[in-house]
Design a protein around this motif. Structure first.
Motif, PDB file in Angstrom:
ATOM      1  N   SER A   2      -4.750  -0.911  -5.442  1.00  0.00           N
ATOM      2  CA  SER A   2      -4.103  -1.134  -4.294  1.00  0.00           C
ATOM      3  C   SER A   2      -4.522  -0.027  -2.935  1.00  0.00           C
ATOM      4  CB  SER A   2      -2.591  -0.641  -4.662  1.00  0.00           C
ATOM      5  OG  SER A   2      -1.560  -0.339  -3.584  1.00  0.00           O
ATOM      6  N   THR A   3      -4.131  -0.772  -1.907  1.00  0.00           N
ATOM      7  CA  THR A   3      -4.749   0.071  -0.739  1.00  0.00           C
ATOM      8  C   THR A   3      -3.891   1.035   0.034  1.00  0.00           C
ATOM      9  OG1 THR A   3      -4.316  -1.582   0.713  1.00  0.00           O
ATOM     10  CG2 THR A   3      -6.524  -1.640  -0.229  1.00  0.00           C
ATOM     11  N   HIS A   4      -2.501   0.733  -0.469  1.00  0.00           N
ATOM     12  CA  HIS A   4      -1.263   1.702   0.224  1.00  0.00           C
ATOM     13  C   HIS A   4      -0.225   1.527  -0.633  1.00  0.00           C
ATOM     14  CE1 HIS A   4      -0.309  -2.731   1.164  1.00  0.00           C
ATOM     15  NE2 HIS A   4       0.814  -2.145   1.239  1.00  0.00           N
ATOM     16  N   ARG A   5       0.961   2.464  -0.461  1.00  0.00           N
ATOM     17  CA  ARG A   5       2.059   2.363  -1.005  1.00  0.00           C
ATOM     18  C   ARG A   5       3.196   2.571  -0.300  1.00  0.00           C
ATOM     19  NH1 ARG A   5       2.824   8.829  -3.231  1.00  0.00           N
ATOM     20  NH2 ARG A   5       2.284   9.754  -1.529  1.00  0.00           N
ATOM     21  N   GLN A   6       4.355   2.035  -0.544  1.00  0.00           N
ATOM     22  CA  GLN A   6       5.490   2.243   0.213  1.00  0.00           C
ATOM     23  C   GLN A   6       6.580   3.208  -0.380  1.00  0.00           C
ATOM     24  OE1 GLN A   6       6.779  -1.759   0.031  1.00  0.00           O
ATOM     25  NE2 GLN A   6       6.131  -2.115   2.244  1.00  0.00           N
ATOM     26  N   THR A   7       7.123   3.945   0.633  1.00  0.00           N
ATOM     27  CA  THR A   7       7.983   5.121   0.182  1.00  0.00           C
ATOM     28  C   THR A   7       9.371   4.631   0.781  1.00  0.00           C
ATOM     29  OG1 THR A   7       6.406   6.636   0.201  1.00  0.00           O
ATOM     30  CG2 THR A   7       8.611   7.576   0.356  1.00  0.00           C
ATOM     31  N   VAL A   8      10.529   4.555  -0.016  1.00  0.00           N
ATOM     32  CA  VAL A   8      11.756   4.408   0.516  1.00  0.00           C
ATOM     33  C   VAL A   8      12.183   5.829   0.874  1.00  0.00           C
ATOM     34  CG1 VAL A   8      14.024   3.832  -0.215  1.00  0.00           C
ATOM     35  CG2 VAL A   8      12.135   2.668  -1.126  1.00  0.00           C
ATOM     36  N   THR A   9      12.973   5.870   2.060  1.00  0.00           N
ATOM     37  CA  THR A   9      13.420   7.107   2.893  1.00  0.00           C
ATOM     38  C   THR A   9      14.822   7.052   3.194  1.00  0.00           C
ATOM     39  OG1 THR A   9      12.763   8.777   4.080  1.00  0.00           O
ATOM     40  CG2 THR A   9      12.413   6.724   4.864  1.00  0.00           C
TER      41      THR A   9
END
Length: 143
Positions: A2-9
């Protein structure tokens, strides 16, 4: 890979509502409360300080919020083995003083709430009541 991650905020609107609720609950208990909300990256999103609260509670509330946002647990539930090393290892940015709680909506971790202004047990009580009124999860954070 994976090249990125998502963060729920947490949103600002929800964070500001949490702060307002915490100040209201503190007033109900006769305590001039300070409340802070941080996102999972430990960034301050919302903050409020009741009239008559102590100046040092400003910093303490933010450290509690950031700590619980980072470790995803109530600051008063941090293992004794980390009680001294966590604050020292983070240059005082994190704390084990009770009154910080992570904010979860369902399984989504969105940040942390820090309450200061009273004895740590009362701060934790106000934090948990704030989560309840906000509609956030409280399981595993009981006093």
């Amino acid at each position: 890979m994976s090249t990125h991650r998502q963060t729920v905020t947490i949103t600002y609107e929800t964070a500001a509502r949490a702060v307002a609720l915490a100040l209201e609950i503190g007033a109900e208990r006769g305590l001039p409360t300070v409340a802070a909300v941080a996102d999972p990256s430990m960034t301050l999103i919302a903050y409020g300080m009741a009239d008559g609260s102590t100046p040092h509670s400003a910093e303490t509330s933010q450290r509690k919020a950031k700590s619980s946002a980072s470790i995803r647990r109530r600051t008063g539930q941090i293992a004794d083995a980390l009680a001294a090393t966590l604050p020292l290892g983070t240059g005082g940015a994190m704390t084990t003083i009770d009154g910080g709680v992570p904010i979860f909506f369902g399984d989504d971790h969105v940040g942390g709430l820090g309450i200061a202004g009273g004895p740590p047990a009362l701060d934790a009580e106000i934090a948990l009541e704030t989560l309840k009124r906000l509609g956030a999860r409280t399981e595993g954070m009981e006093l």
